[in-house]
Write a protein that holds these residues in place. Structure first.
Motif, PDB file in Angstrom:
ATOM      1  N   UNK A  47      -2.736  -5.753   0.183  1.00 53.78           N
ATOM      2  CA  UNK A  47      -3.792  -5.612   1.181  1.00 53.78           C
ATOM      3  C   UNK A  47      -4.493  -4.264   1.040  1.00 53.78           C
ATOM      4  N   UNK A  48      -3.723  -3.223   0.739  1.00 53.98           N
ATOM      5  CA  UNK A  48      -4.308  -1.889   0.575  1.00 53.98           C
ATOM      6  C   UNK A  48      -5.223  -1.836  -0.637  1.00 53.98           C
ATOM      7  N   UNK A  49      -4.885  -2.585  -1.678  1.00 53.52           N
ATOM      8  CA  UNK A  49      -5.707  -2.619  -2.889  1.00 53.52           C
ATOM      9  C   UNK A  49      -6.960  -3.468  -2.688  1.00 53.52           C
ATOM     10  N   UNK A  50      -6.841  -4.541  -1.899  1.00 55.02           N
ATOM     11  CA  UNK A  50      -7.889  -5.564  -1.850  1.00 55.02           C
ATOM     12  C   UNK A  50      -9.161  -5.115  -1.159  1.00 55.02           C
ATOM     13  N   UNK A  51      -9.085  -4.168  -0.234  1.00 59.73           N
ATOM     14  CA  UNK A  51     -10.274  -3.730   0.492  1.00 59.73           C
ATOM     15  C   UNK A  51     -11.216  -2.989  -0.446  1.00 59.73           C
TER      16      UNK A  51
END
Length: 209
Positions: A47-51
């Motif tokens: 999730x931290x990477x996807x933004x």
């Protein structure tokens, strides 16, 4: 006289820490070691990477914006020798600022890490296959990304991965930067790499960092 057990890699790390000119590929990275991740950790990192919001710093007041601009100007001057093109240099520093603040990291520490890992070379590749500015191992693209390894050469993608991974290691090591840096480099517990990063970090010190 070199200490017993001193290796060529130790010499390279020492040169990087002293700010000596970057050497040709391969880069000075070791390589993160692939470890099993709990599903909750994997999901949080993914999730931290996807933004993919653009790396545009936002400020709650004028003084914070002015502090950022002072840092940007001073750091840009220091980085000019390594990144002569003004626009490329500003975009890089803006992204470093954005990603470090987003991950709750010390910006000067990350700049020191980048200096030691890649010498600020976007397309650096280590002998173990780590890629880009922050020398991301390809397995991370599979573990927490979309599996597209070439994307690790994209500036924002590379800095995003590197900052998220370093934050993960700091959390695992309960905030111990010495151990987290060692884990990042695949040399946990050994002093050469953390000490090189700490030395390089001093070159990027600034009161507004």
């Amino acid at each position: 006289m070199r200490p017993a057990g001193w290796t060529r890699r130790d010499s390279l790390l020492a040169m990087a820490a002293c700010g000596l000119p970057a050497l040709p590929l391969p880069a000075l990275a070791g390589g993160q070691i692939e470890e099993p991740l709990a599903d909750s950790v994997r999901s949080a990192l993914s999730a931290a990477i996807a933004n993919t919001a653009p790396p545009i710093p936002e400020f709650t007041d004028t003084e914070k914006r002015l502090a950022y601009l002072r840092w940007l100007g001073a750091t840009s001057d220091r980085l000019k020798r390594r990144k002569p093109d003004f626009q490329t240099r500003i975009e890089f520093l803006q992204t470093v600022w954005y990603e470090t603040k987003r991950a709750g990291l010390d910006t000067t520490l990350v700049l020191g890490l980048i200096q030691v890992e890649s010498g600020f070379r976007k397309f650096a590749i280590s002998r173990v296959g780590a890629r880009g500015y922050m020398q991301i191992m390809p397995f991370w693209a599979r573990l927490i990304g979309d599996g597209h390894v070439p994307a690790l050469f994209n500036m924002q993608t590379n800095l995003r991965f590197g900052c998220v991974i370093l934050r993960h290691y700091l959390d695992r090591e309960r905030g111990d930067t010495f151990m987290a840096l060692g884990r990042y480099n695949g040399s946990r517990g050994k002093p050469q790499y953390p000490n090189a990063v700490y030395a390089a970090r001093r070159q990027w010190a600034h009161p507004d960092a």
